[in-house]
Design a protein around this motif. Structure first.
Motif, mmCIF file in Angstrom:
data_model
loop_
_atom_site.group_PDB
_atom_site.id
_atom_site.type_symbol
_atom_site.label_atom_id
_atom_site.label_comp_id
_atom_site.label_asym_id
_atom_site.label_seq_id
_atom_site.Cartn_x
_atom_site.Cartn_y
_atom_site.Cartn_z
ATOM 1 N N TYR A 249 0.944 -1.101 0.009
ATOM 2 C CA TYR A 249 0.043 -0.121 0.121
ATOM 3 C C TYR A 249 0.940 1.183 -0.074
ATOM 4 O O TYR A 249 2.002 1.198 0.685
ATOM 5 C CB TYR A 249 -1.069 0.168 1.167
ATOM 6 C CG TYR A 249 -1.913 -1.039 1.169
ATOM 7 C CD1 TYR A 249 -3.128 -1.023 0.302
ATOM 8 C CD2 TYR A 249 -1.874 -1.937 2.253
ATOM 9 C CE1 TYR A 249 -4.035 -1.805 0.285
ATOM 10 C CE2 TYR A 249 -2.988 -2.878 2.223
ATOM 11 C CZ TYR A 249 -4.016 -3.004 1.085
ATOM 12 O OH TYR A 249 -4.840 -3.855 1.086
ATOM 13 N N LYS B 67 4.157 0.360 2.204
ATOM 14 C CA LYS B 67 3.909 -0.399 3.163
ATOM 15 C C LYS B 67 4.018 -1.884 2.340
ATOM 16 O O LYS B 67 2.888 -2.086 1.819
ATOM 17 C CB LYS B 67 2.844 -0.167 4.220
ATOM 18 C CG LYS B 67 2.900 -1.562 5.154
ATOM 19 C CD LYS B 67 2.170 -1.099 6.225
ATOM 20 C CE LYS B 67 2.194 -2.161 7.368
ATOM 21 N NZ LYS B 67 1.172 -2.303 8.369
ATOM 22 N N ILE C 68 3.187 -5.284 2.310
ATOM 23 C CA ILE C 68 2.183 -6.392 2.877
ATOM 24 C C ILE C 68 2.683 -7.882 2.853
ATOM 25 O O ILE C 68 3.039 -8.635 3.680
ATOM 26 C CB ILE C 68 0.566 -6.347 2.663
ATOM 27 C CG1 ILE C 68 0.022 -4.689 2.658
ATOM 28 C CG2 ILE C 68 -0.206 -7.177 3.395
ATOM 29 C CD1 ILE C 68 0.196 -3.918 4.026
ATOM 30 N N GLY D 132 -3.808 -7.902 11.075
ATOM 31 C CA GLY D 132 -2.731 -6.895 10.488
ATOM 32 C C GLY D 132 -1.998 -7.368 9.508
ATOM 33 O O GLY D 132 -1.173 -6.661 8.852
ATOM 34 N N VAL D 133 -1.865 -8.552 9.682
ATOM 35 C CA VAL D 133 -0.743 -9.530 8.767
ATOM 36 C C VAL D 133 -0.946 -9.418 7.375
ATOM 37 O O VAL D 133 0.068 -9.522 6.687
ATOM 38 C CB VAL D 133 -0.708 -10.985 9.398
ATOM 39 C CG1 VAL D 133 -1.732 -11.805 8.836
ATOM 40 C CG2 VAL D 133 0.738 -11.478 8.981
ATOM 41 N N GLY D 134 -2.294 -9.333 7.028
ATOM 42 C CA GLY D 134 -2.326 -9.409 5.397
ATOM 43 C C GLY D 134 -3.473 -10.150 5.035
ATOM 44 O O GLY D 134 -3.538 -10.608 3.749
ATOM 45 N N LYS D 135 -4.255 -10.868 5.822
ATOM 46 C CA LYS D 135 -5.262 -11.822 5.245
ATOM 47 C C LYS D 135 -6.256 -11.242 4.500
ATOM 48 O O LYS D 135 -6.479 -11.882 3.325
ATOM 49 C CB LYS D 135 -5.989 -12.644 6.571
ATOM 50 C CG LYS D 135 -4.941 -13.315 7.789
ATOM 51 C CD LYS D 135 -5.512 -13.997 8.579
ATOM 52 C CE LYS D 135 -6.476 -13.065 9.353
ATOM 53 N NZ LYS D 135 -5.523 -11.906 10.385
ATOM 54 N N SER D 136 -6.967 -10.311 4.691
ATOM 55 C CA SER D 136 -7.862 -9.563 4.115
ATOM 56 C C SER D 136 -7.353 -9.008 2.664
ATOM 57 O O SER D 136 -8.020 -9.175 1.705
ATOM 58 C CB SER D 136 -8.677 -8.517 4.798
ATOM 59 O OG SER D 136 -9.189 -8.932 5.939
ATOM 60 N N THR D 137 -6.253 -8.511 2.778
ATOM 61 C CA THR D 137 -5.406 -8.076 1.665
ATOM 62 C C THR D 137 -5.217 -9.018 0.447
ATOM 63 O O THR D 137 -5.317 -9.072 -0.777
ATOM 64 C CB THR D 137 -3.936 -7.384 1.936
ATOM 65 O OG1 THR D 137 -4.534 -6.349 2.828
ATOM 66 C CG2 THR D 137 -3.381 -7.094 0.700
HETATM 67 P P1 ADP Z 1 -5.717 -8.814 8.504
HETATM 68 O O1 ADP Z 1 -6.978 -9.137 7.626
HETATM 69 O O2 ADP Z 1 -4.658 -9.868 8.467
HETATM 70 O O3 ADP Z 1 -6.133 -8.123 9.817
HETATM 71 P P2 ADP Z 1 -5.487 -6.738 6.232
HETATM 72 O O4 ADP Z 1 -4.945 -7.338 4.997
HETATM 73 O O5 ADP Z 1 -6.552 -6.110 6.538
HETATM 74 O O6 ADP Z 1 -4.990 -7.720 7.630
HETATM 75 O O7 ADP Z 1 -4.315 -5.563 6.405
HETATM 76 C C1 ADP Z 1 -2.816 -5.567 6.561
HETATM 77 C C2 ADP Z 1 -2.246 -4.386 6.772
HETATM 78 O O8 ADP Z 1 -2.488 -3.409 5.604
HETATM 79 C C3 ADP Z 1 -2.676 -3.649 7.890
HETATM 80 O O9 ADP Z 1 -1.433 -2.825 8.431
HETATM 81 C C4 ADP Z 1 -3.461 -2.441 7.333
HETATM 82 O O10 ADP Z 1 -3.669 -1.450 8.573
HETATM 83 C C5 ADP Z 1 -2.971 -2.397 6.098
HETATM 84 N N1 ADP Z 1 -3.985 -1.811 4.980
HETATM 85 C C6 ADP Z 1 -5.057 -2.453 4.848
HETATM 86 N N2 ADP Z 1 -5.936 -1.995 3.741
HETATM 87 C C7 ADP Z 1 -5.113 -0.773 3.431
HETATM 88 C C8 ADP Z 1 -5.220 0.399 2.609
HETATM 89 N N3 ADP Z 1 -6.553 0.111 1.869
HETATM 90 N N4 ADP Z 1 -4.466 1.346 2.661
HETATM 91 C C9 ADP Z 1 -3.372 1.210 3.358
HETATM 92 N N5 ADP Z 1 -3.236 0.233 4.272
HETATM 93 C C10 ADP Z 1 -4.082 -0.844 4.397
#
Ligand code: ADP
Length: 278
Positions: free
Chosen positions: A11, A18, A20, A41-46
């Motif tokens: 991101y 950053k 991920i 916050g590890v990146g699962k949803s990403t």
């Molecule tokens: P998880 O699902 O494992 O909790 P996420 O995938 O939601 O983790 O987020 C991984 C990291 O990316 C976190 O540090 C989050 O703050 C950051 N992040 C998620 N979405 C965005 C975005 N759209 N822009 C910037 N940073 C993001």
């Protein structure tokens, strides 16, 4: 069937970027349920968004049966945690489930039949004319699941799908998910922070850890099917897997307890780390 090849995602850009994950690799077989677990916050949803074609990775590919996924795909359906925001409050249950079928099935009668079959499959027959706000949280999530399966996806993605419902409803929705996979034969990828849920649902658990995130392990779950909320969770192997996943998430791999060996029991299979980082 689903292949994640050297996938990298960041991101931001330049010095603000950053990372991920970098060069992530993982596979999910046809008809398999795989759970992604890891610290918040590890990146699962990403990763899930990249698989769904909702986010563009910086590098690498996601392929479904060889076809590159770089945008939402008709054979991939997604169920999110927040059913309150994913359902249209001004549409009935039938209207919500029919909505994504409008571009796929031209005939209105056939469209309604497909939607009604999906509504029945999630146990909501008789509620077709109700509105989301007339239903409990668990029932609303069933509507979201019906909408997803009505499209007969090859791959169902679920991002923390049961995190907003009570424990009893959660167990029912877990069993519903297992039953639907059995009936429909689709592959399912579930993001969850609940380790018990990941083991109960999975054929394999993919553990993410670190920053940038790595697939630190892929554990096969050799528990018998059909699974049962009481019997499965009472299995010694269930407890052993739970401890192992927890140690992996915490980065205590070396400290994982020795096998609680039971005579005549198969040893736990550890797959040949299908997920690995280059
Ligand atoms: P998880 O699902 O494992 O909790 P996420 O995938 O939601 O983790 O987020 C991984 C990291 O990316 C976190 O540090 C989050 O703050 C950051 N992040 C998620 N979405 C965005 C975005 N759209 N822009 C910037 N940073 C993001």
């Amino acid at each position: 069937m689903l292949e994640i090849n050297d996938l990298s995602m960041s991101y931001g850009s330049g010095t603000q970027a950053k990372v991920i994950f970098r060069n992530l690799n993982c596979t999910v077989e046809r008809g398999e349920i795989a759970c992604l677990v890891g610290p918040s916050g590890v990146g699962k949803s990403t990763l899930m968004r990249c698989i769904a074609g909702l986010s563009r990775p910086v590098a690498g590919t996601v392929t479904l049966d060889g076809a590159v996924i770089d945008r939402p795909h008709k054979d991939i359906a997604v169920v999110f945690q927040d059913y309150g925001r994913s359902l249209m409050p001004w549409l009935s249950v039938l209207g919500n489930v029919t909505l994504p079928l409008r571009h796929r099935i031209a005939d209105g009668g056939r469209r309604d039949s497909a939607a009604e079959a999906a509504i029945e499959a999630v146990g909501l027959k008789g509620h077709e004319r109700k509105y989301p706000w007339q239903l409990s949280g668990g029932m609303q999530q069933r509507v979201a699941i019906a909408r997803a399966i009505a499209c007969e996806p090859r791959l169902l993605l679920m991002d923390e799908p049961f995190a907003s419902v009570d424990a009893q409803t959660r167990a029912e929705l877990e069993d519903l998910t297992l039953g639907l996979r059995e009936r429909l034969g689709m592959s399912v990828v579930v993001v969850t922070h609940d380790i018990d849920e990941s083991i109960y649902l999975s054929d394999r658990v993919v553990v993410l850890r670190g920053s940038p995130a790595e697939v630190v392990d892929t554990l096969a779950v050799p528990l018998p099917t059909p699974r049962d909320q009481i019997a499965t969770k009472s299995e010694p192997r269930f407890a052993e897997l739970r401890a192992r996943v927890l140690h992996e998430i915490r980065g205590e791999r070396g400290a994982a307890p020795a096998r609680l060996s039971l005579v005549g029991e198969e040893p736990l299979q550890r797959t040949s780390i299908a997920g690995r980082t280059a």
